[in-house]
Design a protein around this motif. Structure first.
Motif, PDB file in Angstrom:
ATOM      1  N   MET A  63       1.163  -0.999  -0.178  1.00 40.25           N
ATOM      2  CA  MET A  63       0.092   0.033  -0.278  1.00 40.25           C
ATOM      3  C   MET A  63       0.873   1.355  -0.442  1.00 40.25           C
ATOM      4  SD  MET A  63      -2.736  -1.070   2.871  1.00 40.25           S
ATOM      5  CE  MET A  63      -3.420  -3.064   3.094  1.00 40.25           C
ATOM      6  N   ALA A  64       0.612   2.093  -0.534  1.00 36.81           N
ATOM      7  CA  ALA A  64       1.326   3.359  -1.183  1.00 36.81           C
ATOM      8  C   ALA A  64       0.491   4.839  -0.234  1.00 36.81           C
ATOM      9  CB  ALA A  64       1.996   3.723  -2.529  1.00 36.81           C
ATOM     10  N   PRO A  65       1.017   5.604   0.924  1.00 32.44           N
ATOM     11  CA  PRO A  65       0.483   6.513   0.857  1.00 32.44           C
ATOM     12  C   PRO A  65       0.430   7.495  -0.110  1.00 32.44           C
ATOM     13  CG  PRO A  65       3.165   6.683   0.826  1.00 32.44           C
ATOM     14  CD  PRO A  65       2.754   5.603  -0.060  1.00 32.44           C
ATOM     15  N   PRO A  66      -0.757   8.297  -0.238  1.00 34.55           N
ATOM     16  CA  PRO A  66      -1.608   9.749  -1.200  1.00 34.55           C
ATOM     17  C   PRO A  66      -0.180   9.961  -1.956  1.00 34.55           C
ATOM     18  CG  PRO A  66      -2.572   9.722   1.052  1.00 34.55           C
ATOM     19  CD  PRO A  66      -1.228   8.932   1.283  1.00 34.55           C
ATOM     20  N   THR A  67      -0.195  10.447  -2.967  1.00 31.26           N
ATOM     21  CA  THR A  67       0.754  11.315  -3.705  1.00 31.26           C
ATOM     22  C   THR A  67       0.682  12.524  -2.987  1.00 31.26           C
ATOM     23  OG1 THR A  67      -1.834  12.343  -4.802  1.00 31.26           O
ATOM     24  CG2 THR A  67       0.684   9.692  -6.116  1.00 31.26           C
ATOM     25  N   ALA A  99      -0.806   2.886   5.408  1.00 34.21           N
ATOM     26  CA  ALA A  99      -1.246   4.699   3.859  1.00 34.21           C
ATOM     27  C   ALA A  99      -1.552   5.503   4.174  1.00 34.21           C
ATOM     28  CB  ALA A  99      -1.398   3.360   2.873  1.00 34.21           C
ATOM     29  N   ALA A 100      -2.671   5.392   4.283  1.00 32.28           N
ATOM     30  CA  ALA A 100      -3.842   7.076   4.424  1.00 32.28           C
ATOM     31  C   ALA A 100      -3.179   7.431   5.473  1.00 32.28           C
ATOM     32  CB  ALA A 100      -5.284   6.867   5.114  1.00 32.28           C
ATOM     33  N   ALA A 101      -2.182   7.850   6.393  1.00 38.34           N
ATOM     34  CA  ALA A 101      -1.103   8.542   6.950  1.00 38.34           C
ATOM     35  C   ALA A 101       0.074   8.672   7.090  1.00 38.34           C
ATOM     36  CB  ALA A 101      -1.238   8.370   8.918  1.00 38.34           C
TER      37      ALA A 101
END
Length: 184
Positions: A63-67, A99-101
């Protein structure tokens, strides 16, 4: 002795202690540390498979963090427990919250390499502690490969797990203490 230990743990740092630099710093890694299939192609958000390490085909969820987040990002690696794989653990443990954090999140799947508890190779009998560990090799290669393709903060790499994954978390924390910032 208990009171003295508590006093040591609760003592504030001395004024002359060197400051700790918490600025993000990218973990430098080369794509040549990635398995075939991941040298020219970065791991993707979701399930990644055919990740060949130590003669074993492994899989993991990323899972990647938001751009909206820029620069080196923290990394959390979560190890599944018995009767789970990386996908089930990531969903059950709500790893998407990390990921959201702003974290990169990896949830590798175990494949039964353990000697005492077959899920992860986290415990060994006396005299066998120093042998090759395919799960540690998997962890090392996975972190290095993701860091080769994405900006991972080398000062904020964390591990955690549930049940047998917690046992392996302890193994990783002990074996890679110079790399790991914390564990749960």
């Amino acid at each position: 002795a208990g009171d003295a230990s508590l006093k040591i743990l609760c003592t504030a740092p001395t004024p002359d202690a060197p400051p700790v630099n918490l600025d993000p710093e990218r973990l430098i890694s080369d794509v040549d540390e990635c398995p075939a299939g991941y040298v020219d192609t970065a791991p993707v958000a979701g399930l990644n498979s055919n990740f060949l390490v130590a003669g074993q085909e492994r899989s993991f969820v990323m899972m990647a963090p938001p751009t909206t987040y820029a620069g080196p990002r923290p990394l959390f690696v979560g190890f599944n427990g018995t009767s789970e794989n990386g996908t089930k653990f990531a969903n059950r443990a709500d790893l998407a919250d990390f990921a959201a954090a702003g974290f990169f999140v990896l949830a590798p799947s175990s494949i039964g390499n353990g000697m005492f508890w077959p899920i992860w190779d986290g415990m060994r009998p006396p005299g066998a502690e120093g042998g090759a560990n395919k799960d540690l090799a998997y962890f090392d290669t996975l972190v290095a490969c993701v860091a080769a393709h994405y900006e991972v903060d080398k000062k904020r790499i964390f591990v955690g797990g549930h049940s047998a994954g917690g046992i392996f978390t302890n193994k990783v924390l002990r074996a890679r203490s110079s790399l790991i910032a914390g564990a749960i």
